[in-house]
Scaffold this active site. Structure first.
Site, PDB file in Angstrom:
ATOM      1  N   HIS A 125    -135.305 -23.308 -34.373  1.00 44.33           N
ATOM      2  CA  HIS A 125    -133.863 -23.178 -34.604  1.00 44.33           C
ATOM      3  C   HIS A 125    -133.174 -22.853 -33.294  1.00 44.33           C
ATOM      4  O   HIS A 125    -133.498 -21.834 -32.672  1.00 44.33           O
ATOM      5  CB  HIS A 125    -133.600 -22.077 -35.642  1.00 44.33           C
ATOM      6  CG  HIS A 125    -134.266 -22.329 -36.961  1.00 44.33           C
ATOM      7  ND1 HIS A 125    -135.612 -22.101 -37.162  1.00 44.33           N
ATOM      8  CD2 HIS A 125    -133.776 -22.826 -38.125  1.00 44.33           C
ATOM      9  CE1 HIS A 125    -135.917 -22.424 -38.416  1.00 44.33           C
ATOM     10  NE2 HIS A 125    -134.825 -22.884 -39.019  1.00 44.33           N
ATOM     11  N   ASP A 161    -133.160 -26.859 -35.966  1.00 43.93           N
ATOM     12  CA  ASP A 161    -132.278 -26.820 -37.139  1.00 43.93           C
ATOM     13  C   ASP A 161    -131.149 -25.812 -36.963  1.00 43.93           C
ATOM     14  O   ASP A 161    -131.231 -24.900 -36.143  1.00 43.93           O
ATOM     15  CB  ASP A 161    -133.080 -26.405 -38.375  1.00 43.93           C
ATOM     16  CG  ASP A 161    -134.029 -27.494 -38.840  1.00 43.93           C
ATOM     17  OD1 ASP A 161    -134.213 -28.469 -38.099  1.00 43.93           O
ATOM     18  OD2 ASP A 161    -134.608 -27.342 -39.935  1.00 43.93           O
TER      19      ASP A 161
HETATM   20 ZN    ZN Z   1    -131.981 -24.566 -41.801  1.00 43.62          ZN
END
Ligand code: ZN
Length: 441
Positions: free
Chosen positions: A186, A42
């Site tokens: 991430h 993400d």
């Molecule tokens: Zn996020």
């Protein structure tokens, strides 16, 4: 060659042998031994995304990236990463424009956050399957309906944004991950990327496949729906192989449910098609030029002792003799540069040209006229007459929407239907007086 005589022989043989019905074998591995994990990243792209893409590529692994729109808009390097993701088989997902907590917004603002980002996913070429991951994993009924896409959550969260330590993140993932997990990380942090690379190596060494969320869900028999939330896809009895992701794949244990099943059975019974040799027919496979020459030779019982003039037709291939026969008959002439392209897909207009020549040889002709198809302008000049003749003879018809699709590739199922149309037209030739032009050769 006495075509009618051969045809009757063929029919008699078909009746006598009457045994080439498809074996109803179950080929699909509903319970394969596959272990899969979907890694998701993400908040990117970021300066570390390139390293991650390199690592995925080196390992033949795939991942899903839920990206933030304003990052894509502001940095051309990040747009290049998005393009590379699409090119390399990763999945591109939507993580909103501004990484906002969407539950604070109304319908139109949520829609705007997503649609402005989606534009960049489309531009990158990665919009084929469109999933959304709302920032912070927070959603409500407004977000669900404005997303108009499956919402993808996760089952493994190593809190990599909090622990900026590759060892900790690696251990956190490995302590929670299992077959069917969707892992949240991430690519915004180098520590996360380093951890992800170690996770990949360990999972691969333990026999896991690293797949996109789309692939994980599909191979576990899940058809994701818009507005529904998915966290993981454990094996609940459906565990399919990677081949189902191929658009040409068809689960042949369900062949009797295929739209062309009756035609497929008939072309096998008539020995026009011979199947793929392992009890499979491959109904959704693209028909190649070599396959089509073979089918036509099967239909006509065409044989040849010569060799084709084309430089790219290997004499050891199954299609060598059929192509030599079709060339001798004047049915095919290749690309004009000495090549035939036997493994190239056959387009509908190419098929029309070959069939119009074949039918003309049987005395089945029509006066070419203007094409009434809505996409008549897309038919190549060299195929205009052939498409017109085949249409008038009822061998070829367009799609229900009135178009012809001249450049579309024929699937094997479509070619089966087409050959039965040819057969019906040939069978309708009056038998008492063979048509003119059909003499001994
Ligand atoms: Zn996020």
């Amino acid at each position: 060659m006495k075509k009618n005589g051969k045809r009757f022989l063929c029919l008699f043989l078909a009746v006598l042998m009457c045994c080439a019905v498809l074996p109803p074998k179950a080929h699909a591995a509903q319970n394969g031994n596959y272990k899969m994990v979907a890694l998701t990243f993400d908040d990117g792209p970021s300066p570390y995304t390139g390293k991650l893409l390199d690592a995925l590529k080196a390992r033949g692994a795939h991942a899903t990236f839920f990206m933030v729109g304003d990052r894509l808009a502001n940095y051309s390097d990040y747009r290049k990463y998005a393009k590379r993701m699409a090119d390399e088989g990763h999945q591109l997902g939507n993580h909103s424009w501004s990484h906002a907590e969407l539950t604070n917004y109304g319908y139109s603002k949520v829609s705007q956050e997503l649609s402005s980002t989606r534009k960049y996913l489309v531009e990158a070429g990665g919009d084929k399957t469109y999933y959304v991951r709302p920032p912070y994993g927070s959603y409500n009924s407004t977000v669900k309906s404005a997303a108009a896409a499956p919402l993808i959550m996760w089952s493994v969260d190593p809190l990599d944004w909090q622990y900026r330590n590759a060892n900790t993140v690696y251990n956190n993932v490995m302590n929670q991950v299992r077959d069917g997990s969707i892992v949240l990380m991430h690519d915004l942090y180098s520590t996360s990327v380093d951890a992800a690379i170690r996770v990949m190596d360990t999972l691969i060494s333990r026999g896991y496949e690293l797949v996109t969320v789309e692939e994980l869900l599909r191979r576990r028999g899940i058809t994701p729906k818009a507005g529904e939330v998915y966290n993981s896809a454990p094996n609940k009895g459906i565990n399919l192989g990677h081949e189902i992701m191929d658009p040409e794949y068809y689960d042949e244990s369900k062949l009797s449910q295929h739209w062309a099943y009756n035609s497929i059975q008939q072309v096998l019974e008539k020995h026009i098609f011979s199947g793929l040799g392992d009890g499979k027919f491959g109904p959704n496979m693209k028909m190649t030029r070599g396959m089509f020459a073979t089918v036509l030779a099967n239909y006509c019982h065409g044989t040849s002792t010569g060799t084709a003039s084309f430089t790219d037709v290997s004499p050891t291939k199954y299609y060598a003799e059929p192509i030599a026969w079709a060339e001798e008959q004047g049915l095919i002439s290749g690309y004009g540069n000495g090549k035939m392209g036997p493994n190239d897909p056959l387009t509908r207009e190419q098929a029309a040209l070959i069939l119009s020549k074949y039918l003309a040889g049987l005395g089945l002709e029509a006066t070419p006229g203007a094409l009434a198809y809505t996409d008549a302008g897309r038919v190549s000049p060299w195929a205009q007459e052939a498409v017109s003749v085949c249409t008038q003879l009822g061998v070829f018809s367009g799609y229900p929407d009135g178009s012809f699709g001249p450049k579309n590739t024929l699937t094997r199922a479509e070619a089966a239907v087409l050959m039965l149309g040819v057969d019906a037209r040939v069978l309708a030739i009056p038998q008492e007086e063979p048509p003119a032009g059909q003499s001994e050769e």
